[in-house]
Scaffold this motif. Structure first.
Motif, PDB file in Angstrom:
ATOM      1  N   GLY A 209      -7.683  -2.205  -8.979  1.00 54.69           N
ATOM      2  CA  GLY A 209      -6.882  -1.593 -10.027  1.00 54.69           C
ATOM      3  C   GLY A 209      -5.975  -0.481  -9.550  1.00 54.69           C
ATOM      4  O   GLY A 209      -5.175   0.048 -10.324  1.00 54.69           O
ATOM      5  N   ARG A 210      -6.066  -0.126  -8.306  1.00 56.31           N
ATOM      6  CA  ARG A 210      -5.266   0.988  -7.782  1.00 56.31           C
ATOM      7  C   ARG A 210      -3.860   0.526  -7.429  1.00 56.31           C
ATOM      8  O   ARG A 210      -3.680  -0.508  -6.783  1.00 56.31           O
ATOM      9  CB  ARG A 210      -5.948   1.587  -6.551  1.00 56.31           C
ATOM     10  CG  ARG A 210      -5.199   2.764  -5.939  1.00 56.31           C
ATOM     11  CD  ARG A 210      -5.983   3.362  -4.790  1.00 56.31           C
ATOM     12  NE  ARG A 210      -5.192   4.358  -4.081  1.00 56.31           N
ATOM     13  CZ  ARG A 210      -5.599   5.008  -2.993  1.00 56.31           C
ATOM     14  NH1 ARG A 210      -6.798   4.759  -2.513  1.00 56.31           N
ATOM     15  NH2 ARG A 210      -4.819   5.891  -2.415  1.00 56.31           N
ATOM     16  N   ARG A 211      -2.861   1.303  -7.848  1.00 54.80           N
ATOM     17  CA  ARG A 211      -1.471   1.048  -7.472  1.00 54.80           C
ATOM     18  C   ARG A 211      -1.203   1.767  -6.162  1.00 54.80           C
ATOM     19  O   ARG A 211      -1.492   2.943  -6.017  1.00 54.80           O
ATOM     20  CB  ARG A 211      -0.508   1.527  -8.557  1.00 54.80           C
ATOM     21  CG  ARG A 211      -0.665   0.790  -9.872  1.00 54.80           C
ATOM     22  CD  ARG A 211       0.303   1.302 -10.934  1.00 54.80           C
ATOM     23  NE  ARG A 211       1.615   0.688 -10.807  1.00 54.80           N
ATOM     24  CZ  ARG A 211       2.726   1.326 -10.482  1.00 54.80           C
ATOM     25  NH1 ARG A 211       2.682   2.603 -10.194  1.00 54.80           N
ATOM     26  NH2 ARG A 211       3.886   0.709 -10.400  1.00 54.80           N
ATOM     27  N   THR A 212      -0.667   1.053  -5.187  1.00 54.10           N
ATOM     28  CA  THR A 212      -0.421   1.623  -3.870  1.00 54.10           C
ATOM     29  C   THR A 212       1.052   1.448  -3.491  1.00 54.10           C
ATOM     30  O   THR A 212       1.710   0.502  -3.929  1.00 54.10           O
ATOM     31  CB  THR A 212      -1.314   0.948  -2.812  1.00 54.10           C
ATOM     32  OG1 THR A 212      -1.096  -0.476  -2.840  1.00 54.10           O
ATOM     33  CG2 THR A 212      -2.782   1.241  -3.084  1.00 54.10           C
ATOM     34  N   PRO A 213       1.581   2.353  -2.666  1.00 54.82           N
ATOM     35  CA  PRO A 213       3.012   2.301  -2.313  1.00 54.82           C
ATOM     36  C   PRO A 213       3.332   1.094  -1.441  1.00 54.82           C
ATOM     37  O   PRO A 213       2.560   0.728  -0.550  1.00 54.82           O
ATOM     38  CB  PRO A 213       3.231   3.615  -1.556  1.00 54.82           C
ATOM     39  CG  PRO A 213       1.879   3.981  -1.032  1.00 54.82           C
ATOM     40  CD  PRO A 213       0.901   3.512  -2.074  1.00 54.82           C
ATOM     41  N   LEU A 214       4.481   0.516  -1.689  1.00 48.98           N
ATOM     42  CA  LEU A 214       4.871  -0.687  -0.961  1.00 48.98           C
ATOM     43  C   LEU A 214       5.128  -0.408   0.513  1.00 48.98           C
ATOM     44  O   LEU A 214       4.801  -1.231   1.374  1.00 48.98           O
ATOM     45  CB  LEU A 214       6.127  -1.301  -1.595  1.00 48.98           C
ATOM     46  CG  LEU A 214       5.995  -1.769  -3.048  1.00 48.98           C
ATOM     47  CD1 LEU A 214       7.339  -2.260  -3.560  1.00 48.98           C
ATOM     48  CD2 LEU A 214       4.949  -2.875  -3.159  1.00 48.98           C
ATOM     49  N   HIS A 215       5.704   0.734   0.841  1.00 48.83           N
ATOM     50  CA  HIS A 215       6.144   0.994   2.214  1.00 48.83           C
ATOM     51  C   HIS A 215       5.031   1.464   3.135  1.00 48.83           C
ATOM     52  O   HIS A 215       5.232   1.536   4.351  1.00 48.83           O
ATOM     53  CB  HIS A 215       7.276   2.028   2.220  1.00 48.83           C
ATOM     54  CG  HIS A 215       6.820   3.423   1.892  1.00 48.83           C
ATOM     55  ND1 HIS A 215       6.431   3.791   0.622  1.00 48.83           N
ATOM     56  CD2 HIS A 215       6.674   4.538   2.666  1.00 48.83           C
ATOM     57  CE1 HIS A 215       6.092   5.072   0.621  1.00 48.83           C
ATOM     58  NE2 HIS A 215       6.223   5.544   1.853  1.00 48.83           N
ATOM     59  N   ALA A 216       3.852   1.787   2.576  1.00 51.07           N
ATOM     60  CA  ALA A 216       2.788   2.366   3.397  1.00 51.07           C
ATOM     61  C   ALA A 216       1.520   1.524   3.426  1.00 51.07           C
ATOM     62  O   ALA A 216       0.495   1.967   3.928  1.00 51.07           O
ATOM     63  CB  ALA A 216       2.462   3.774   2.903  1.00 51.07           C
ATOM     64  N   THR A 217       1.573   0.306   2.879  1.00 48.34           N
ATOM     65  CA  THR A 217       0.410  -0.576   2.854  1.00 48.34           C
ATOM     66  C   THR A 217       0.790  -1.958   3.361  1.00 48.34           C
ATOM     67  O   THR A 217       1.947  -2.384   3.233  1.00 48.34           O
ATOM     68  CB  THR A 217      -0.159  -0.711   1.429  1.00 48.34           C
ATOM     69  OG1 THR A 217       0.855  -1.244   0.565  1.00 48.34           O
ATOM     70  CG2 THR A 217      -0.615   0.641   0.893  1.00 48.34           C
ATOM     71  N   ALA A 218      -0.176  -2.664   3.928  1.00 45.94           N
ATOM     72  CA  ALA A 218       0.095  -4.001   4.447  1.00 45.94           C
ATOM     73  C   ALA A 218       0.471  -4.966   3.322  1.00 45.94           C
ATOM     74  O   ALA A 218       1.445  -5.715   3.421  1.00 45.94           O
ATOM     75  CB  ALA A 218      -1.123  -4.510   5.212  1.00 45.94           C
ATOM     76  N   SER A 219      -0.300  -4.943   2.228  1.00 49.91           N
ATOM     77  CA  SER A 219       0.017  -5.816   1.092  1.00 49.91           C
ATOM     78  C   SER A 219       1.379  -5.468   0.518  1.00 49.91           C
ATOM     79  O   SER A 219       2.168  -6.354   0.167  1.00 49.91           O
ATOM     80  CB  SER A 219      -1.060  -5.670   0.010  1.00 49.91           C
ATOM     81  OG  SER A 219      -2.295  -6.176   0.454  1.00 49.91           O
ATOM     82  N   GLY A 220       1.655  -4.178   0.411  1.00 50.24           N
ATOM     83  CA  GLY A 220       2.935  -3.751  -0.130  1.00 50.24           C
ATOM     84  C   GLY A 220       4.103  -4.217   0.708  1.00 50.24           C
ATOM     85  O   GLY A 220       5.136  -4.649   0.180  1.00 50.24           O
ATOM     86  N   LYS A 221       3.956  -4.159   2.023  1.00 55.91           N
ATOM     87  CA  LYS A 221       5.040  -4.592   2.903  1.00 55.91           C
ATOM     88  C   LYS A 221       5.283  -6.091   2.790  1.00 55.91           C
ATOM     89  O   LYS A 221       6.424  -6.556   2.850  1.00 55.91           O
ATOM     90  CB  LYS A 221       4.741  -4.186   4.340  1.00 55.91           C
ATOM     91  CG  LYS A 221       4.905  -2.691   4.567  1.00 55.91           C
ATOM     92  CD  LYS A 221       4.557  -2.280   5.978  1.00 55.91           C
ATOM     93  CE  LYS A 221       4.651  -0.765   6.103  1.00 55.91           C
ATOM     94  NZ  LYS A 221       4.292  -0.276   7.433  1.00 55.91           N
ATOM     95  N   VAL A 222       4.204  -6.845   2.616  1.00 57.60           N
ATOM     96  CA  VAL A 222       4.356  -8.283   2.410  1.00 57.60           C
ATOM     97  C   VAL A 222       5.128  -8.550   1.121  1.00 57.60           C
ATOM     98  O   VAL A 222       6.093  -9.326   1.099  1.00 57.60           O
ATOM     99  CB  VAL A 222       2.976  -8.969   2.367  1.00 57.60           C
ATOM    100  CG1 VAL A 222       3.107 -10.387   1.822  1.00 57.60           C
ATOM    101  CG2 VAL A 222       2.351  -9.001   3.746  1.00 57.60           C
TER     102      VAL A 222
END
Length: 268
Positions: free
Chosen positions: A146-159
């Motif tokens: 449920g946690r929102r994480t930044p796109l530029h600093a996470t592996a899933s976000g970068k994908v």
């Protein structure tokens, strides 16, 4: 109360804001529910169902029509649910489907790596984790569900960011990129380079970019038409998920992503 006085009350509430705005939202949702139940209805019928003046119903329908949530059959003047509702329902269905189909895949990836496996989807300008499974080594793993994480600093976000259409991706790349650790990439040029690598490799890795001591890998999950609808990955402490091990773990995540993509109907 007469419909004339009802209209006056509506306008008074709209001027006051707050409660009037909430009531307007409630009535708009009620209109969608009415059309879902009846299939189609005219302004008079909708106003009677809502218990409001026709002018109030017409204003609500006008807003919903401008957003594509309702459409009007011009010859008969009847309203019905629009394509916008299908778009929203489709997005919700994809999230529900990936959650259902992703459960065994996420668990298998966690068991295979011994670390915490997550499935994330795009949520506006962030990634939100919709599923998590813990491997045997992840006894004290952080709860990312449920946690929102930044796109530029996470592996899933970068994908998720890498596979966006170019205009949307560039908008997100060129905005201010917050620094979370000394390893966080905060320049557009640096992030573009990482996204290009993710597209070429078929996976993304991060090394202590969101939190010191936390590394992660992720790979794209595709829908039946090939569109990337999520990312599945593994995260864990840097002392176990050492930098030199990340490519191997990423390959495992990519295999899990391919499995989940097949479950979502992707033939590739």
């Amino acid at each position: 109360m007469s419909k004339t006085s009802d209209t006056a009350d509506d306008r008074s509430e709209e001027r006051r804001g707050g409660a009037g705005s909430v009531q307007s939202v409630d009535r708009a949702v009620s209109v969608l529910e009415i059309l879902a139940k009846l299939g189609e209805a005219g302004v008079t019928e909708i106003s009677e169902e809502l218990g409001v003046h026709k002018s109030t119903a017409f204003r609500i329908l006008g807003v919903l029509e401008s957003r594509g949530l309702v459409e009007q059959e011009r010859e008969r003047g009847k309203y019905y649910l629009g394509a916008g509702v299908l778009r929203l329902a489709g997005a919700a269905a994809i999230r529900l489907d990936i959650s259902q189909e992703g459960q065994p895949v996420c668990r298998a990836l966690a068991e295979d790596t011994g670390e915490t496996a997550n499935i994330a989807v795009l949520d506006g300008d962030a990634a939100v984790n919709i599923m998590q499974a813990r491997g045997s080594a992840a006894v004290t793993a952080y709860n990312w569900l449920g946690r929102r994480t930044p796109l530029h600093a996470t592996a899933s976000g970068k994908v998720l960011l890498a596979y966006l259409p170019a205009p949307r991706r560039e908008t997100l790349v060129t905005r201010k990129l917050p620094r979370f650790t000394e390893h966080t990439v905060t320049t557009a040029a640096g992030l573009r380079e990482q996204l290009a690598a993710a597209l070429e490799d078929g996976f993304a890795c991060t090394s202590e970019e969101l939190e010191i001591g936390l590394n992660a890998v992720a790979a794209p999950v595709r829908a039946h038409d090939g569109a990337v609808i999520g990312a599945i990955g593994v995260s864990g402490p840097a002392y176990r998920m050492e930098r030199q091990l990340l490519p191997e773990l990423a390959e495992r995540a990519a295999k899990a992503a391919a499995d989940l993509s097949r479950r979502m109907g992707y033939p590739g």
